[in-house]
Design an enzyme around this catalytic site. Structure first.
Site, PDB file in Angstrom:
ATOM      1  N   HIS A  69       0.045 -11.716   0.208  1.00 25.96           N
ATOM      2  CA  HIS A  69      -0.360 -13.081  -0.123  1.00 25.96           C
ATOM      3  C   HIS A  69       0.743 -14.074   0.205  1.00 25.96           C
ATOM      4  CE1 HIS A  69       1.824 -13.601  -4.048  1.00 25.96           C
ATOM      5  NE2 HIS A  69       1.652 -12.296  -4.154  1.00 25.96           N
ATOM      6  N   ASP A 185       8.024 -12.786  -3.629  1.00 26.65           N
ATOM      7  CA  ASP A 185       6.685 -12.409  -4.045  1.00 26.65           C
ATOM      8  C   ASP A 185       5.741 -13.494  -3.523  1.00 26.65           C
ATOM      9  OD1 ASP A 185       4.345 -11.693  -5.380  1.00 26.65           O
ATOM     10  OD2 ASP A 185       5.036 -12.442  -7.324  1.00 26.65           O
ATOM     11  N   GLU A 219      -3.757 -15.465  -4.651  1.00 22.22           N
ATOM     12  CA  GLU A 219      -3.430 -14.247  -5.390  1.00 22.22           C
ATOM     13  C   GLU A 219      -2.803 -14.551  -6.741  1.00 22.22           C
ATOM     14  OE1 GLU A 219      -1.182 -10.776  -6.851  1.00 22.22           O
ATOM     15  OE2 GLU A 219      -0.424 -12.773  -6.352  1.00 22.22           O
ATOM     16  N   HIS A 320       9.306 -13.754 -10.135  1.00 24.72           N
ATOM     17  CA  HIS A 320       8.840 -15.099 -10.485  1.00 24.72           C
ATOM     18  C   HIS A 320       9.976 -16.051 -10.824  1.00 24.72           C
ATOM     19  CE1 HIS A 320       4.258 -14.345 -11.192  1.00 24.72           C
ATOM     20  NE2 HIS A 320       4.702 -13.826 -10.056  1.00 24.72           N
TER      21      HIS A 320
END
Length: 343
Positions: A69, A185, A219, A320
């Site tokens: 993603h 990510d 996502e 994150h």
């Protein structure tokens, strides 16, 4: 594959803002890059970039879908305060202290861009002890725009309104083998897939099954791979990030193969195939359970796609937040995926 190719792709992706819901810059980059490599990418209505990597009509019911993603965490303008500060809402899940004092870019819906910083309402340690004791929440934090504004009317005159997207600066660095950046990510895995597609084309590789790649755009909010899949898929491997945490075995130098996450266990046989391939080529890897996690493969299963599904990725520390992984993990992930699809 030269590791610098992978690192360059990751940098190109990380430095293109793409908070969930505003991924057009990364979509455009992927479409152009895949066309330059000789592929015929296309997009579904929600913006996912889908790339037929190798298609032979005789293999029409045995397709493999590799997904990553390109949407990331971010912010959105919630409201404009009387003093000209901007109150925000989050795009994706992360604690606000992870974004404190980060440079941001605001994208208005009529195409304007503004810079600013996300910080406490009262950030000066020379004024009070507020910075030490304040909670990092929506009421105590704001975006300060790099413009001469003193009121909500001043901000509105610039064209900034609720619903405008706010991207966090990635702060990409490549240091002594480590890649450090926001949004690894899942732009680390997206870069690996791009490099894999490049090598497949350069080496004119052939396969015993049809291979597709899909780069999803929602996502982080749970429905990235919920629709728009190519026909004839049997197996789906989500190539995402591996969780680095206390009792887990993954670290940011390893490839992580996920056995189970919040959505439940992944397919036994397909996961075993990845494990056995990793053992065969002798890469450093770990098998783990992710306690707070869902992937594009999870979204596909929830949308009633009848696939075997698996999840693999580089170990990413500080997920994150300001994330980190090592080039060895990136190269090993590349080797694992290439070997698996060639077997």
């Amino acid at each position: 594959m030269d590791k610098n190719t992978i690192i360059t792709y990751i940098k190109e992706l990380c430095t293109r803002p793409s908070p969930t819901g505003f991924t057009k810059k990364c979509e455009k980059y992927l479409m152009e890059e895949f066309k330059n490599l000789g592929y015929k990418p296309y997009q579904n209505n929600k913006g996912n970039v889908i790339v037929p990597i190798y298609v032979d009509e005789k293999n029409k019911d045995d397709g493999l879908l590799l997904s990553a993603h390109i949407d990331t965490l971010g912010l959105m303008v919630r409201s404009i305060k009387e003093n000209g500060g901007i109150q925000v809402t989050t795009l994706g899940g992360f604690p606000l202290n992870y974004a404190e004092f980060e440079n941001v870019k605001i994208f208005t819906r009529d195409g304007k861009e503004f810079e600013g910083v996300f910080r406490l309402n009262e950030p000066s340690v020379h004024g009070s002890d507020t910075p030490k004791i304040s909670k990092r929440n929506f009421d105590e934090m704001e975006v300060v725009i790099d413009e001469l504004v003193e009121s909500d009317e001043d901000v509105k005159k610039l064209g900034i309104n609720p619903g405008d997207f706010i991207a966090l600066d990635s702060r990409f660095r490549y240091s002594n083998g480590f890649v450090k950046s926001r949004h690894l990510d899942d732009k680390a895995s997206s870069g690996v897939l791009l490099a894999l597609a490049k090598e497949i084309k350069e080496e004119n590789l052939k396969f015993d099954r049809n291979i597709y790649m899909m780069f999803t755009t929602y996502e982080e909010v749970g429905h990235g791979a919920s629709s728009g899949h190519p026909a004839g898929i049997k197996d789906m491997i989500a190539v995402d990030m591996g969780v680095v945490f206390d009792d887990l075995k993954t670290n940011d130098r390893l490839v992580s193969i996920c056995a189970k996450d919040s959505s439940g266990p992944y397919n036994f046989d397909l996961t075993n195939d990845l494990i056995n391939t990793a053992k065969k080529i002798g890469i450093d890897f770990a098998i783990d359970i992710y306690p707070f996690y869902g992937s594009d493969a999870s979204a596909a299963m929830s949308s009633f796609y009848d696939y075997r599904h698996a999840l693999v990725g580089c170990g990413i520390s500080a997920s994150h937040g300001y994330e980190r992984c090592h080039e060895n993990a990136l190269m090993n992930l590349f080797d694992l995926l290439k070997t698996y699809i060639l077997k």
